[in-house]
Motif scaffolding. Structure first.
Motif, PDB file in Angstrom:
ATOM      1  N   ALA A 191      39.744  41.441  49.962  1.00  0.00           N
ATOM      2  CA  ALA A 191      39.735  42.688  50.736  1.00  0.00           C
ATOM      3  C   ALA A 191      40.936  42.782  51.668  1.00  0.00           C
ATOM      4  N   GLU A 192      41.354  41.647  52.207  1.00  0.00           N
ATOM      5  CA  GLU A 192      42.469  41.643  53.156  1.00  0.00           C
ATOM      6  C   GLU A 192      43.772  42.093  52.514  1.00  0.00           C
ATOM      7  N   HIS A 193      43.916  41.887  51.211  1.00  0.00           N
ATOM      8  CA  HIS A 193      45.160  42.230  50.523  1.00  0.00           C
ATOM      9  C   HIS A 193      45.035  43.468  49.637  1.00  0.00           C
ATOM     10  N   ALA A 194      43.941  44.190  49.752  1.00  0.00           N
ATOM     11  CA  ALA A 194      43.708  45.344  48.884  1.00  0.00           C
ATOM     12  C   ALA A 194      44.794  46.409  49.065  1.00  0.00           C
ATOM     13  N   ALA A 195      45.092  46.769  50.310  1.00  0.00           N
ATOM     14  CA  ALA A 195      46.091  47.813  50.562  1.00  0.00           C
ATOM     15  C   ALA A 195      47.476  47.356  50.107  1.00  0.00           C
ATOM     16  N   PHE A 196      47.797  46.082  50.337  1.00  0.00           N
ATOM     17  CA  PHE A 196      49.089  45.550  49.914  1.00  0.00           C
ATOM     18  C   PHE A 196      49.237  45.633  48.403  1.00  0.00           C
ATOM     19  N   VAL A 197      48.217  45.196  47.687  1.00  0.00           N
ATOM     20  CA  VAL A 197      48.265  45.214  46.227  1.00  0.00           C
ATOM     21  C   VAL A 197      48.358  46.642  45.706  1.00  0.00           C
ATOM     22  N   GLU A 198      47.655  47.555  46.366  1.00  0.00           N
ATOM     23  CA  GLU A 198      47.670  48.958  45.938  1.00  0.00           C
ATOM     24  C   GLU A 198      49.070  49.557  46.069  1.00  0.00           C
ATOM     25  N   SER A 199      49.875  49.013  46.980  1.00  0.00           N
ATOM     26  CA  SER A 199      51.226  49.553  47.198  1.00  0.00           C
ATOM     27  C   SER A 199      52.247  49.009  46.211  1.00  0.00           C
ATOM     28  N   LEU A 200      51.852  48.012  45.420  1.00  0.00           N
ATOM     29  CA  LEU A 200      52.799  47.370  44.511  1.00  0.00           C
ATOM     30  C   LEU A 200      53.030  48.195  43.248  1.00  0.00           C
ATOM     31  N   PRO A 201      54.253  48.175  42.714  1.00  0.00           N
ATOM     32  CA  PRO A 201      54.507  48.812  41.413  1.00  0.00           C
ATOM     33  C   PRO A 201      54.069  47.862  40.294  1.00  0.00           C
ATOM     34  N   ILE A 202      52.821  47.981  39.861  1.00  0.00           N
ATOM     35  CA  ILE A 202      52.252  47.036  38.903  1.00  0.00           C
ATOM     36  C   ILE A 202      52.308  47.598  37.485  1.00  0.00           C
ATOM     37  N   SER A 203      52.743  46.767  36.563  1.00  0.00           N
ATOM     38  CA  SER A 203      52.833  47.169  35.161  1.00  0.00           C
ATOM     39  C   SER A 203      51.450  47.495  34.611  1.00  0.00           C
ATOM     40  N   GLU A 204      51.421  48.384  33.643  1.00  0.00           N
ATOM     41  CA  GLU A 204      50.141  48.732  33.010  1.00  0.00           C
ATOM     42  C   GLU A 204      49.574  47.568  32.199  1.00  0.00           C
ATOM     43  N   ASP A 205      50.406  46.542  31.947  1.00  0.00           N
ATOM     44  CA  ASP A 205      49.927  45.355  31.239  1.00  0.00           C
ATOM     45  C   ASP A 205      49.131  44.419  32.148  1.00  0.00           C
ATOM     46  N   THR A 206      49.172  44.662  33.466  1.00  0.00           N
ATOM     47  CA  THR A 206      48.469  43.825  34.429  1.00  0.00           C
ATOM     48  C   THR A 206      47.264  44.577  34.989  1.00  0.00           C
ATOM     49  N   THR A 207      46.094  43.965  34.871  1.00  0.00           N
ATOM     50  CA  THR A 207      44.862  44.557  35.397  1.00  0.00           C
ATOM     51  C   THR A 207      44.589  44.009  36.793  1.00  0.00           C
ATOM     52  N   THR A 208      44.362  44.897  37.744  1.00  0.00           N
ATOM     53  CA  THR A 208      44.090  44.503  39.119  1.00  0.00           C
ATOM     54  C   THR A 208      42.590  44.439  39.365  1.00  0.00           C
ATOM     55  N   LEU A 209      42.136  43.338  39.993  1.00  0.00           N
ATOM     56  CA  LEU A 209      40.707  43.136  40.218  1.00  0.00           C
ATOM     57  C   LEU A 209      40.445  42.696  41.660  1.00  0.00           C
ATOM     58  N   ASP A 210      39.351  43.200  42.213  1.00  0.00           N
ATOM     59  CA  ASP A 210      38.882  42.759  43.523  1.00  0.00           C
ATOM     60  C   ASP A 210      37.988  41.540  43.311  1.00  0.00           C
ATOM     61  N   PHE A 211      38.275  40.439  44.024  1.00  0.00           N
ATOM     62  CA  PHE A 211      37.500  39.220  43.829  1.00  0.00           C
ATOM     63  C   PHE A 211      36.005  39.460  44.023  1.00  0.00           C
ATOM     64  N   ALA A 212      35.629  40.299  44.957  1.00  0.00           N
ATOM     65  CA  ALA A 212      34.216  40.543  45.250  1.00  0.00           C
ATOM     66  C   ALA A 212      33.460  41.061  44.029  1.00  0.00           C
ATOM     67  N   ARG A 213      34.181  41.675  43.086  1.00  0.00           N
ATOM     68  CA  ARG A 213      33.532  42.226  41.894  1.00  0.00           C
ATOM     69  C   ARG A 213      33.413  41.214  40.765  1.00  0.00           C
ATOM     70  N   LEU A 214      33.901  39.983  40.998  1.00  0.00           N
ATOM     71  CA  LEU A 214      33.881  38.970  39.940  1.00  0.00           C
ATOM     72  C   LEU A 214      32.752  37.972  40.097  1.00  0.00           C
ATOM     73  N   THR A 215      31.923  38.118  41.096  1.00  0.00           N
ATOM     74  CA  THR A 215      30.941  37.084  41.415  1.00  0.00           C
ATOM     75  C   THR A 215      29.538  37.401  40.917  1.00  0.00           C
ATOM     76  N   GLY A 216      29.366  38.475  40.161  1.00  0.00           N
ATOM     77  CA  GLY A 216      28.014  38.895  39.804  1.00  0.00           C
ATOM     78  C   GLY A 216      27.447  38.301  38.533  1.00  0.00           C
ATOM     79  N   ALA A 217      28.284  37.740  37.667  1.00  0.00           N
ATOM     80  CA  ALA A 217      27.769  37.206  36.402  1.00  0.00           C
ATOM     81  C   ALA A 217      26.819  36.037  36.667  1.00  0.00           C
ATOM     82  N   SER A 218      25.841  35.879  35.793  1.00  0.00           N
ATOM     83  CA  SER A 218      24.831  34.827  35.994  1.00  0.00           C
ATOM     84  C   SER A 218      24.919  33.714  34.966  1.00  0.00           C
TER      85      SER A 218
END
Length: 513
Positions: free
Chosen positions: A121-148
């Protein structure tokens, strides 16, 4: 059964991912504390579950084995969980340094060909400002913890498992690619040589974008059932409180860190629990080595290694360390000395270029075949460092080929000159570099941090060298400074000093006659 016992079973794992899966589920280990930051503690069972959940989420993102996961997160247990999860999933994590400029982050995303970029969350705004290639998928860590559920993944030993940026002070850093087998080989060698066990608690204060902070201080102890106290970035004034709170048996750092700790007061009962202090990444003087051991009351264990060989290749045995040496070769690796004619030797008291071989070597510098070919040839990594073995197989680093000062055709080792200067009681630190000279080609110049600037004397420094070494080693100039520039991991930045000297940045004392 403890983890250290499990390591001696016949079924040796083939990859670090497999090792984690085996050892974290071993009976008698699951309830032991694995990671803590003081506010949150994960047992080995909880670490297995949390990394498994994140690994399952990563695996469901249309990725292939060895795909790169760029990590842009604050120093936290979550960042460690993500790093370990990516390895368990057969992916290749790359932790980005904090506070990099957006342009540099963008360049590194392209260089690493990152398939995923995970941020907090602390780096969300920074990452959003980056010119990221469409080959790179951006993910928030908080959304990766739900699998069981994380199904077992058969990760190949040669699967890319970690990217490290080398710390270059000039030009662009190169990207070292390491495999699952390389990471496992280093971890098992460190574990065996340093006798890590479930009785150990390691105080972790070094960066996790650096090889030492990852390979020696995460992977190895987590294959031994050890507890890791994961603390904020190193500050000398914080160390007494951190050590009192976590009561470590092992601390680790670079010489600069230990030098800064000398002024702090530590509880004697806490120091009594220290089994060893580890030190690497840069040379340490004999005087500082003895001071640190006196202060801490335990062996200061010096090691040697490069990111290109995963991390550690030689390590002093904790109960039989030799001051001045970087220790003995770790199991699973080969270290030899290369002579000028290209022959390799293990003979004692013969100086040569330190070369390393074994499954711990990098696959290469990512995207730089020419640089790889210059560094690794015929299965040997050429380190650029000079060294010699003694009769008992202890290695001593005697200098660096690129740092050698060629004065009138004579090769001078800066390390040798520095060791003499620092041996004086009125010198805190020293670095010797070469300066171009019309007559002699190059001459040595000493940068000295004195204990008392008011009484510092260039003549005293020069006389000290003159008494111990031949006249050609005497620094032609002495520059007194308040501090020496450092790289991001605490090494003295020799290249920056040399560049500043060449540019006339420093005012020098009169030259030697």
């Amino acid at each position: 059964m403890t983890i250290s016992t499990a390591l001696h079973l016949d079924a040796r794992p083939a990859s670090l991912a497999q090792a984690f899966d085996q050892y974290w589920h071993a009976r008698g280990v699951q309830d032991l504390p694995a990671l803590t930051d003081g506010a949150r503690t994960l047992t080995y069972a909880e670490l297995a579950r949390e990394t498994g959940a994140v690994a399952a989420s990563l695996s469901g993102r249309d990725v292939r084995p060895g795909d790169v996961v760029a990590i842009i997160m604050s120093r936290s247990l979550d960042a460690v969980v993500l790093l370990l999860a990516a390895i368990r999933a057969g992916l290749c994590p790359c932790v980005f340094e904090p506070r990099l400029a957006p342009e540099e982050v963008g360049a590194r995303l392209i260089e690493t060909r990152a398939r995923l970029l995970v941020h907090d969350a602390e780096h969300a705004a920074f990452v959003e400002s980056l010119p990221i290639s469409e080959d790179t998928t951006t993910l928030d860590f908080a959304r990766l913890t739900g699998a069981s559920y994380f199904p077992p993944v058969d990760v190949a030993p040669d699967c890319p498992a970690l990217l490290l940026f080398t710390s270059g002070s000039t030009g662009r850093p190169k990207v070292v690619q390491l495999t699952q087998a390389a990471l496992l080989n280093n971890a098992l060698g460190v574990l065996e040589h340093s006798a890590l066990s479930s009785n150990d608690c390691l105080l972790h204060v070094m960066p996790i974008y650096h090889t030492n902070g990852v390979n020696n201080q995460l992977f190895a102890p987590l294959l031994a059932g050890s507890k890791i106290a994961f603390c904020p970035r190193f500050r000398a004034e914080d160390m007494p409180e951190l050590m009192t709170r976590f009561k470590p048996t092992i601390i680790t750092g670079v010489p600069t860190m230990y030098s800064r700790m000398l002024a702090q007061h530590f509880d004697s009962a806490v120091l009594a629990g220290l089994r060893m202090a580890r030190c690497g990444s840069a040379p340490i003087t004999e005087a500082l080595h003895r001071e640190v051991e006196t202060k801490l009351g335990c062996p200061l264990v010096i090691s040697y290694g490069l990111s290109e060989a995963t991390c550690t290749s030689t390590l002093n045995p904790p109960t039989a360390r030799r001051i001045g040496s970087v220790g003995k070769v770790l199991p699973g690796q080969t270290v030899a000395l290369r002579a000028a004619d290209g022959t390799m030797s293990h003979a004692p008291d013969v100086e040569g270029e330190i070369c390393i071989a074994g499954p711990n070597l990098m696959t290469g510098y990512l995207g730089s075949d020419d640089a790889t070919a210059r560094t690794v040839a015929d299965g040997w990594l050429r380190t650029g460092d000079l060294g010699r073995f003694d009769d008992d197989g202890y290695l001593y680093v005697t200098g660096r080929i690129k740092d050698v000062i060629i004065r009138g055709g004579e090769n001078l080792s800066p390390l040798l000159i520095e060791s003499v200067i620092v041996a004086q009681g009125d010198v805190v630190a020293c670095c010797v570099v070469g300066r171009a000279d019309k007559d002699l080609g190059e001459v040595p110049v000493a940068f000295v941090v004195p204990k008392d600037a008011g009484t510092a004397s260039a003549e005293q420094v020069q006389d000290a060298v003159r008494k111990r070494l031949a006249r050609i080693y005497v620094p032609h100039n002495v520059v007194f400074v308040e501090s020496l520039p450092e790289t991001a991991v605490g090494k003295v930045d020799r290249k920056t000093l040399a560049a500043r000297l060449a540019d006339g940045y420093y005012e020098e004392k009169p030259a030697v006659s």
